[in-house]
Design an enzyme around this catalytic site. Structure first.
Site, PDB file in Angstrom:
ATOM      1  N   ASP A  66      17.255 -16.689 -38.392  1.00  0.00           N
ATOM      2  CA  ASP A  66      18.546 -16.674 -37.684  1.00  0.00           C
ATOM      3  C   ASP A  66      18.384 -16.769 -36.166  1.00  0.00           C
ATOM      4  O   ASP A  66      19.345 -16.641 -35.421  1.00  0.00           O
ATOM      5  CB  ASP A  66      19.338 -15.424 -38.048  1.00  0.00           C
ATOM      6  CG  ASP A  66      18.662 -14.126 -37.624  1.00  0.00           C
ATOM      7  OD1 ASP A  66      17.553 -14.165 -37.044  1.00  0.00           O
ATOM      8  OD2 ASP A  66      19.245 -13.054 -37.874  1.00  0.00           O
ATOM      9  N   ASN A 116      12.923 -15.336 -36.127  1.00  0.00           N
ATOM     10  CA  ASN A 116      13.322 -15.260 -37.527  1.00  0.00           C
ATOM     11  C   ASN A 116      14.204 -16.455 -37.852  1.00  0.00           C
ATOM     12  O   ASN A 116      14.591 -17.217 -36.966  1.00  0.00           O
ATOM     13  CB  ASN A 116      14.077 -13.950 -37.779  1.00  0.00           C
ATOM     14  CG  ASN A 116      13.202 -12.737 -37.541  1.00  0.00           C
ATOM     15  OD1 ASN A 116      12.110 -12.634 -38.072  1.00  0.00           O
ATOM     16  ND2 ASN A 116      13.681 -11.820 -36.716  1.00  0.00           N
ATOM     17  N   SER A 135      16.760 -14.671 -34.279  1.00  0.00           N
ATOM     18  CA  SER A 135      16.499 -13.362 -33.684  1.00  0.00           C
ATOM     19  C   SER A 135      14.991 -13.122 -33.619  1.00  0.00           C
ATOM     20  O   SER A 135      14.200 -13.870 -34.190  1.00  0.00           O
ATOM     21  CB  SER A 135      17.171 -12.260 -34.517  1.00  0.00           C
ATOM     22  OG  SER A 135      16.567 -12.163 -35.795  1.00  0.00           O
ATOM     23  N   GLU A 137       3.582  -3.967 -39.486  1.00  0.00           N
ATOM     24  CA  GLU A 137       4.525  -4.715 -38.646  1.00  0.00           C
ATOM     25  C   GLU A 137       3.882  -5.235 -37.363  1.00  0.00           C
ATOM     26  O   GLU A 137       4.143  -6.359 -36.955  1.00  0.00           O
ATOM     27  CB  GLU A 137       5.745  -3.853 -38.290  1.00  0.00           C
ATOM     28  CG  GLU A 137       6.675  -3.564 -39.453  1.00  0.00           C
ATOM     29  CD  GLU A 137       7.479  -4.763 -39.906  1.00  0.00           C
ATOM     30  OE1 GLU A 137       7.592  -5.761 -39.171  1.00  0.00           O
ATOM     31  OE2 GLU A 137       8.019  -4.702 -41.033  1.00  0.00           O
ATOM     32  N   ASP A 186      11.896  -9.740 -33.376  1.00  0.00           N
ATOM     33  CA  ASP A 186      11.616  -8.338 -33.646  1.00  0.00           C
ATOM     34  C   ASP A 186      10.687  -7.811 -32.555  1.00  0.00           C
ATOM     35  O   ASP A 186       9.769  -8.507 -32.123  1.00  0.00           O
ATOM     36  CB  ASP A 186      10.969  -8.180 -35.023  1.00  0.00           C
ATOM     37  CG  ASP A 186      11.850  -8.733 -36.132  1.00  0.00           C
ATOM     38  OD1 ASP A 186      13.079  -8.562 -36.052  1.00  0.00           O
ATOM     39  OD2 ASP A 186      11.313  -9.329 -37.074  1.00  0.00           O
ATOM     40  N   ASN A 195      14.694  -5.449 -34.823  1.00  0.00           N
ATOM     41  CA  ASN A 195      15.386  -6.723 -34.667  1.00  0.00           C
ATOM     42  C   ASN A 195      16.425  -6.691 -33.547  1.00  0.00           C
ATOM     43  O   ASN A 195      17.212  -5.753 -33.437  1.00  0.00           O
ATOM     44  CB  ASN A 195      16.064  -7.088 -35.996  1.00  0.00           C
ATOM     45  CG  ASN A 195      16.687  -8.457 -35.951  1.00  0.00           C
ATOM     46  OD1 ASN A 195      17.842  -8.594 -35.590  1.00  0.00           O
ATOM     47  ND2 ASN A 195      15.912  -9.469 -36.313  1.00  0.00           N
TER      48      ASN A 195
END
Length: 145
Positions: free
Chosen positions: A69, A67, A71, A55, A73, A80
């Site tokens: 949408d 992302n 958002s 990650e 991370d 998120n």
């Protein structure tokens, strides 16, 4: 004169490539030991270190790209901000972990670990898109202790 201009240009560019003043880059064993001290069960540590590797490359200060949408991370486990933490820009968040996203970017990984454990308890390991790298056999973390 040319040398001076080159040095100035390098000095101005250097901060863009350096790690931020907050946060740190860990390694597999340092993460495993710290998570163990925070009470994470030993039989989970190989999975957690695998997730952190894939990650964030063990970097606590990483904010991922947007992302689909909108958002982002955050942190070593790339948690998120739409569901788990409150972004500083005031954007809506369910904020299930009850903390700011910036608190996931520091040298102290306590908030990241606590929030990641909450994600795990509610959604399981598959909450992480990199889970497929970590779902099979993993090398033991015993040599870290």
């Amino acid at each position: 004169m040319k040398a001076f201009i080159v040095l100035v240009a390098l000095a101005l560019a250097a901060p863009a490539f350096a790690a931020p003043a907050f946060g740190r880059t860990m390694d597999r064993c340092a993460l495993a030991r710290e998570m163990s001290r925070l009470g994470v069960p030993r039989d989970q540590l190989a999975r957690w270190t695998c997730i952190a590797q894939h990650e964030s490359s063990y970097r606590t200060w990483v904010v991922g790209p947007s992302n689909s949408d909108g958002s982002n991370d955050y942190g070593i486990f790339q948690i998120n901000n739409y569901y788990w933490c409150q972004p500083s820009n005031g954007r809506f968040s369910h904020n299930i972990c009850g903390m700011s996203c910036n608190s996931l970017l520091t040298e102290d990984i306590t908030n990241s670990v606590r929030c990641a454990q909450k994600v795990l308890s509610q959604q399981g390991w598959t909450a992480w898109s990199t889970w497929h790298y970590c779902s099979g056999y993993l090398p033991s973390i015993d040599s870290c202790f």
